[in-house]
Write an enzyme that holds these catalytic residues in place. Structure first.
Site, PDB file in Angstrom:
ATOM      1  N   GLU A 112       0.906  -1.060  -0.122  1.00  0.00           N
ATOM      2  CA  GLU A 112      -0.067  -0.114  -0.006  1.00  0.00           C
ATOM      3  C   GLU A 112       1.004   1.281   0.175  1.00  0.00           C
ATOM      4  O   GLU A 112       1.480   1.540   1.002  1.00  0.00           O
ATOM      5  CB  GLU A 112      -0.944   0.027   1.192  1.00  0.00           C
ATOM      6  CG  GLU A 112      -1.790   1.258   1.200  1.00  0.00           C
ATOM      7  CD  GLU A 112      -2.652   1.442   2.660  1.00  0.00           C
ATOM      8  OE1 GLU A 112      -2.866   2.477   3.069  1.00  0.00           O
ATOM      9  OE2 GLU A 112      -3.070   0.344   2.970  1.00  0.00           O
ATOM     10  N   ARG A 119       0.855  10.193   0.314  1.00  0.00           N
ATOM     11  CA  ARG A 119       1.390  11.319   1.298  1.00  0.00           C
ATOM     12  C   ARG A 119       2.638  12.132   0.857  1.00  0.00           C
ATOM     13  O   ARG A 119       3.072  13.093   1.579  1.00  0.00           O
ATOM     14  CB  ARG A 119       1.821  10.697   2.437  1.00  0.00           C
ATOM     15  CG  ARG A 119       0.285   9.878   3.192  1.00  0.00           C
ATOM     16  CD  ARG A 119       0.525   9.149   4.588  1.00  0.00           C
ATOM     17  NE  ARG A 119      -0.546   8.554   4.837  1.00  0.00           N
ATOM     18  CZ  ARG A 119      -0.613   7.649   6.127  1.00  0.00           C
ATOM     19  NH1 ARG A 119       0.704   7.501   6.676  1.00  0.00           N
ATOM     20  NH2 ARG A 119      -1.459   6.966   6.269  1.00  0.00           N
ATOM     21  N   THR A 168      -4.348   6.213   1.336  1.00  0.00           N
ATOM     22  CA  THR A 168      -4.715   7.795   1.558  1.00  0.00           C
ATOM     23  C   THR A 168      -5.344   8.478   0.164  1.00  0.00           C
ATOM     24  O   THR A 168      -5.203   9.600  -0.055  1.00  0.00           O
ATOM     25  CB  THR A 168      -3.435   8.421   1.994  1.00  0.00           C
ATOM     26  OG1 THR A 168      -2.595   7.872   2.721  1.00  0.00           O
ATOM     27  CG2 THR A 168      -3.637   9.659   2.721  1.00  0.00           C
ATOM     28  N   LYS A 217     -11.562  -1.454   5.566  1.00  0.00           N
ATOM     29  CA  LYS A 217     -10.372  -1.109   6.553  1.00  0.00           C
ATOM     30  C   LYS A 217     -10.941  -0.304   7.733  1.00  0.00           C
ATOM     31  O   LYS A 217     -11.855   0.604   7.976  1.00  0.00           O
ATOM     32  CB  LYS A 217      -9.653   0.129   5.730  1.00  0.00           C
ATOM     33  CG  LYS A 217      -8.407   0.726   6.437  1.00  0.00           C
ATOM     34  CD  LYS A 217      -7.751   1.784   5.647  1.00  0.00           C
ATOM     35  CE  LYS A 217      -6.523   2.573   6.555  1.00  0.00           C
ATOM     36  NZ  LYS A 217      -5.731   3.434   5.601  1.00  0.00           N
TER      37      LYS A 217
END
Length: 213
Positions: A45, A49, A73, A133
């Protein structure tokens, strides 16, 4: 197209731990990803960011075809399309909005949306998501919360992420509604800074050896 491929659980269930990664250079992304895949953790993953995140996804997807590259994200529909075009095979969001849920249906990439409460989990289920999640896992109640959700929401499966380390991971993996866990402990910052790829591979091997109860 469905917002969540039925095969997503099967693919992510192949490994107990999904490394949550934040890269600051493409070469760093390649070296870390190579070590993780060699250690038995092929599902990655890569979070959005940093400015190089999309470039890192493209590079890792091209260099390591055996890896399953995911994007973390992801906050909006535009990012869903961007990570899909960069080679990500699935996307992960910290939460779920109606617009993101709707956009995921047409984006051509499976979305793993984040939830932290029973109401959020019910809303995600209503939107067609059964694999979620659980984030931030430790701050949102941890293992006791997931145990509590399993009774009224038995259809849901989770990938808890947030505050999980090597010591906590086995407890989460023993829960019947947990498919895998996400964590960054397999890629210590000091190991990346020093280029200690062997240490990262060793940590990946330890994480890959974890078993579900």
């Amino acid at each position: 197209m469905p917002s969540q491929s039925p095969s997503l659980i099967d693919r992510l269930a192949g490994v107990p731990v999904i490394p949550v990664l934040e890269f600051h250079a493409v070469d760093e992304a390649l070296r870390v990803s190579e070590a993780l895949v060699a250690g038995g953790l092929p599902v990655l993953e890569i979070t959005l960011r940093t400015p190089v995140a999309l470039e890192a996804m493209r590079a890792v997807a091209a260099a390591l075809p055996q890896a399953i590259v995911g994007a973390g994200t992801v906050l909006d529909v535009a990012q869903l399309h961007a990570v899909r075009d960069a080679g990500a095979q699935f996307a992960v969001s910290p939460g779920l909005t109606p617009r993101l849920a709707e956009g995921a249906r047409d984006a051509g990439i499976s979305l793993l949306p984040g939830v932290a409460t029973a109401s959020e989990a019910m809303a995600a289920l209503e939107a067609g998501f059964t694999f979620l999640k659980f984030f931030p896992a430790e701050a949102a109640g941890g293992m006791p919360m997931l145990k509590s959700l399993n009774g009224p929401l038995p259809r849901l499966r989770f990938c808890p992420t947030g505050g999980i380390d090597a010591a906590r991971a086995p407890g989460y993996l023993a829960l019947p509604n947990v498919v895998c866990v996400g964590g960054s402990w397999v890629v210590p910052r000091d190991a990346v800074a020093s280029g200690d790829w062997a240490r990262i591979r060793a940590l990946a091997e330890e994480a890959a050896a974890l078993r579900r109860g």
